[in-house]
Design a protein around this motif. Structure first.
Motif, PDB file in Angstrom:
ATOM      1  N   ASP A   1     -41.925   7.038  -6.322  1.00 35.77           N
ATOM      2  CA  ASP A   1     -41.604   6.912  -4.912  1.00 35.77           C
ATOM      3  C   ASP A   1     -42.350   5.742  -4.285  1.00 35.77           C
ATOM      4  OD1 ASP A   1     -44.227   7.750  -4.559  1.00 35.77           O
ATOM      5  OD2 ASP A   1     -43.716   9.772  -3.928  1.00 35.77           O
ATOM      6  N   TYR A   2     -42.361   5.703  -2.960  1.00 37.42           N
ATOM      7  CA  TYR A   2     -42.957   4.592  -2.226  1.00 37.42           C
ATOM      8  C   TYR A   2     -44.468   4.486  -2.438  1.00 37.42           C
ATOM      9  CZ  TYR A   2     -43.401   8.667   0.824  1.00 37.42           C
ATOM     10  OH  TYR A   2     -43.633   9.938   1.308  1.00 37.42           O
ATOM     11  N   ASN A   3     -45.103   5.536  -2.941  1.00 46.05           N
ATOM     12  CA  ASN A   3     -46.527   5.489  -3.244  1.00 46.05           C
ATOM     13  C   ASN A   3     -46.807   4.956  -4.650  1.00 46.05           C
ATOM     14  OD1 ASN A   3     -47.593   6.494  -0.782  1.00 46.05           O
ATOM     15  ND2 ASN A   3     -46.937   8.551  -1.346  1.00 46.05           N
TER      16      ASN A   3
ATOM     17  N   ASN B   1     -42.688  11.194  -7.783  1.00 46.67           N
ATOM     18  CA  ASN B   1     -42.334  11.898  -6.557  1.00 46.67           C
ATOM     19  C   ASN B   1     -42.521  13.399  -6.716  1.00 46.67           C
ATOM     20  OD1 ASN B   1     -39.931  13.405  -5.021  1.00 46.67           O
ATOM     21  ND2 ASN B   1     -40.596  11.649  -3.814  1.00 46.67           N
ATOM     22  N   GLU B   2     -42.953  14.076  -5.649  1.00 44.38           N
ATOM     23  CA  GLU B   2     -43.255  15.501  -5.737  1.00 44.38           C
ATOM     24  C   GLU B   2     -42.051  16.328  -6.190  1.00 44.38           C
ATOM     25  OE1 GLU B   2     -43.109  17.457  -1.495  1.00 44.38           O
ATOM     26  OE2 GLU B   2     -44.107  15.515  -1.323  1.00 44.38           O
TER      27      GLU B   2
ATOM     28  N   THR C   1     -49.215  10.618 -11.690  1.00 44.16           N
ATOM     29  CA  THR C   1     -48.766   9.947 -12.903  1.00 44.16           C
ATOM     30  C   THR C   1     -47.726   8.917 -12.514  1.00 44.16           C
ATOM     31  OG1 THR C   1     -47.991  10.294 -15.169  1.00 44.16           O
ATOM     32  CG2 THR C   1     -46.923  11.592 -13.451  1.00 44.16           C
ATOM     33  N   HIS C   2     -47.407   8.000 -13.427  1.00 51.20           N
ATOM     34  CA  HIS C   2     -46.609   6.822 -13.079  1.00 51.20           C
ATOM     35  C   HIS C   2     -45.472   6.612 -14.065  1.00 51.20           C
ATOM     36  CE1 HIS C   2     -50.734   6.335 -11.541  1.00 51.20           C
ATOM     37  NE2 HIS C   2     -50.145   5.828 -10.472  1.00 51.20           N
ATOM     38  N   ALA C   3     -44.556   5.726 -13.693  1.00 51.99           N
ATOM     39  CA  ALA C   3     -43.402   5.419 -14.542  1.00 51.99           C
ATOM     40  C   ALA C   3     -43.864   4.984 -15.929  1.00 51.99           C
ATOM     41  CB  ALA C   3     -42.544   4.333 -13.903  1.00 51.99           C
TER      42      ALA C   3
END
Length: 487
Positions: free
Chosen positions: A351-353, A357-358, A402-404
């Motif tokens: 998401d934007y962060n 995304n939750e 966590t990230h992509a």
């Protein structure tokens, strides 16, 4: 209330009616076909199902749809008149003559024509300044492109007004500044269509093979980046100029039946390279590649949900990799939480962060629940026979980000598995790092009655095995937790 008149209620006219109606306009339809109301009603059913889902905002209240036996009655006081009659110039000119005798002189008259130039449509008209081409693409209620083609007889303020109206109902009006037969987009379609016909006629490819060549490759690329920007990326760090130098000579090779090509002069190369720089030069090639990859992943993952085109290929690949990737009931160490999900975080889960995304945590835990259901015997074959589990309650704790691209795993402990009740606790990890926990309570349901019911003996036996094996596991930290009321 704004009013649009639709002249001709076929597939295209029905799409226009749906687009205006669902964006809050009153719509009047004139079509002598006695089946027009039924046909437009069926188009509207599809539009009501799909169009609202494109927006994250609520659409305005739907307008009123009426059908009129007299064209003059339909166009009177309408702000927008859309002509979508068959592609016969004599018919269109007769329609304009009749409707201009009754319509408001300030109304915009748009034509859905895919081939005629606006100057041809304006010929002999009472008020040629009202008439312009507004060529859509099917389904009109979903696809944004409108080729807006005026002539010098259309005042700039009328063209601007047309753009504003089209934009207000969700279209992308592409202002075509020089008229030409078939405008812009259909000339591309016609070129591809002609080459496809030759490939079939010459026995080179079947219709299915041609469609697969488009939808499995360049069709997806074009959908998100067009033609020239795609080739700019293909040119690597040197960009469009390098691409043209490398592949330009191929235009003289007999690759296609369409051999009438412009001379590949330095002037043409400079023109295209300069326009490409203006179009995309604000991004580096690496940035464009990432934009492309993000778009492609999102589009192909959407196709996966429909099991269609490239999405079906991805699903087949997943199915092949699934065998052995996750343990079955007999393979798992039932004395420990069972591995129910192992995957990478996809690009469209962030998401934007800049982190996952939750909502995607819930999606991952839902997939883990589905896998646990398969392990105990509630697979698709069982669900088809009439039984399944419905989730009654979820609770997620977000413990770390966590990230992509990160590899995540979910391990599942069964807290209760007896009768119609199933209570599971998921723990999500990236390596040894605990990212989140998800707790779910489910009820077994008879799909015919949609009421809670006892599961099969096979499922009861599987749950009993897991209960016995996990009896010594401690109750997990966070299980039964809730958001505390502020003191």
């Amino acid at each position: 209330m704004k009013t649009a008149a639709i002249i001709g209620g076929g597939v295209i006219g029905g799409g226009w009616a749906a687009r205006f109606l669902l964006n809050g306009w009153d719509v009047r339809v004139f079509d002598p076909d006695p089946e027009a109301a039924r046909k437009i009603g069926e188009v509207l059913d599809n539009a009501r199902r799909s169009l609202p889902g494109l927006s994250d905002m609520p659409l305005p209240p739907e307008g009123t749809l009426t059908f009129h036996e007299d064209m003059a009655d339909a166009v009177r006081d309408a702000a927008w008149i859309q002509e979508s009659v068959p592609e016969r110039l004599d018919l269109k000119l007769r329609v304009y003559k009749s409707l201009q005798e009754a319509c408001d002189p300030d109304a915009i008259i748009g034509s859905s024509t895919s081939g005629f130039k606006p100057s041809e449509l304006q010929d002999g008209a009472l008020r040629p300044e009202q008439i312009m081409v507004t060529h859509p693409f099917n389904p009109v209620y979903l696809l944004p492109l409108i080729e807006l083609v005026p002539t010098d007889k259309n005042p700039p303020e009328m063209v601007s007004k047309a753009k504003d109206v089209l934009t207000s109902v969700g279209f992308f009006p592409l202002h075509v500044k020089k008229e030409i037969d078939a405008h812009i987009a259909d000339r591309f379609l016609e070129a591809v269509w002609r080459e496809a016909l030759w490939l079939v006629k010459d026995g080179i490819a079947t219709t299915e093979e041609i469609d697969e060549a488009i939808r499995m490759g360049f069709g997806i690329r074009w959908a998100q980046m067009g033609l020239f920007e795609t080739y700019r990326v293909a040119g690597g760090e040197a960009g469009m100029r390098h691409f043209m130098a490398q592949f330009g000579p191929a235009l003289k090779w007999p690759w296609t039946k369409l051999m009438d090509v412009p001379e590949f002069t330095d002037e043409l190369v400079d023109m295209i390279a300069d326009q490409s720089d203006a179009q995309s030069g604000m991004h580096s090639i690496r940035e464009l590649e990432r934009i492309r990859d993000n778009n492609l992943v999102g589009m192909m993952r959407a196709l996966k949900t429909q099991n269609y085109g490239a999405g079906a290929v991805l699903n087949q690949h997943d199915a092949a990799m699934k065998s052995g990737a996750l343990p079955t009931l007999d393979q798992a160490d039932l004395s420990q939480p069972i591995l129910t999900l192992s995957r990478a975080v996809p690009l469209d889960w962030t998401d934007y962060n800049g982190h996952m995304n939750e909502a995607k945590y819930l999606e991952a835990f839902a997939a883990a629940t589905d896998r646990f259901m398969e392990i105990i015997g509630c697979d698709m074959e069982y669900i088809t026979s009439g039984g399944s589990y419905f989730t009654a309650e979820n609770h997620i704790r977000y413990l770390d980000e966590t990230h992509a691209g990160a590899r995540i795993e979910v391990r599942t402990q069964m807290l209760l598995g007896q009768g119609k009740k199933l209570h599971v606790f998921h723990s999500m990890y990236e390596g040894d790092k605990l990212l989140a926990t998800g707790e779910s309570f489910l009820l077994h349901v008879d799909l015919e009655t949609r009421r809670p019911s006892a599961p099969s003996d096979q499922i009861e036996d599987a749950m009993a095995r897991i209960t016995q094996a996990q009896a010594d596991l401690p109750y997990p930290e966070g299980a039964g937790a809730a958001i505390r009321k502020p003191v």
